[in-house]
Motif scaffolding. Structure first.
Motif, short mmCIF file in Angstrom:
data_model
loop_
_atom_site.label_atom_id
_atom_site.label_comp_id
_atom_site.label_asym_id
_atom_site.label_seq_id
_atom_site.Cartn_x
_atom_site.Cartn_y
_atom_site.Cartn_z
N MET A 1 0.85 -1.16 0.00
CA MET A 1 0.00 0.00 0.00
C MET A 1 0.90 1.24 0.00
O MET A 1 1.70 1.44 0.89
CB MET A 1 -0.90 -0.07 1.24
N ASP A 2 0.77 2.06 -1.03
CA ASP A 2 1.59 3.27 -1.17
C ASP A 2 0.99 4.47 -0.46
O ASP A 2 1.71 5.35 0.01
CB ASP A 2 1.77 3.64 -2.64
N SER A 3 -0.35 4.53 -0.43
CA SER A 3 -1.01 5.66 0.19
C SER A 3 -2.35 5.21 0.76
O SER A 3 -2.83 4.12 0.46
CB SER A 3 -1.22 6.78 -0.83
N ALA A 43 -4.84 11.66 -0.36
CA ALA A 43 -3.93 10.53 -0.18
C ALA A 43 -2.73 10.98 0.64
O ALA A 43 -2.14 12.02 0.36
CB ALA A 43 -3.48 10.00 -1.53
N ARG A 45 1.00 9.62 2.61
CA ARG A 45 2.07 8.63 2.55
C ARG A 45 2.95 8.79 3.79
O ARG A 45 2.91 9.84 4.44
CB ARG A 45 2.91 8.85 1.31
N THR A 48 4.31 12.29 5.60
CA THR A 48 3.36 13.40 5.59
C THR A 48 3.25 13.99 6.99
O THR A 48 3.17 13.27 7.97
CB THR A 48 1.97 12.93 5.11
N LEU A 66 1.22 3.15 7.28
CA LEU A 66 -0.16 3.29 6.82
C LEU A 66 -1.01 2.12 7.26
O LEU A 66 -0.52 0.99 7.38
CB LEU A 66 -0.20 3.39 5.29
#
Length: 96
Positions: A1-3, A43, A45, A48, A66
């Motif tokens: 999962m990237d974001s 979104a 990541r 952030t 995440l």
């Protein structure tokens, strides 16, 4: 999962009790990224920086990991780190 969506992250990290409340706080300007209001679907990541206003407290956190699922409190605390101690907001200090 990237974001992951901001509202899901805040709910999974246990900042708000429900996802609907998370969405409401974001839409109400209580949550900001880089000092700007954002939408619940924003979104995010790892890395952030999020500013959160909860009642009379202001927090600034950095996203470390995440999750879209709400886990236990110890698991939720691994998702972020506080960049500073929560600060008390004065009666007239309404802008973040």
């Amino acid at each position: 999962m990237d974001s992951v969506r901001l509202d899901k992250f805040l709910w999974a990290a246990r900042f708000y009790k429900t996802r609907a409340l998370s969405q409401q706080m974001i839409e109400g300007g209580k949550v900001k990224i880089d000092g700007e209001r954002v939408k619940p679907a924003r979104a995010i990541r790892p890395g952030t920086i999020i500013s959160i206003r909860q009642g009379r407290q202001r927090r600034e956190i950095e996203v470390l990991a995440l999750s879209e699922k709400r886990g236990s409190a110890p698991e939720a605390q691994k998702l972020y780190r506080d960049l500073e101690q929560p600060t008390e907001i004065g009666v007239f200090d309404d802008d973040m």
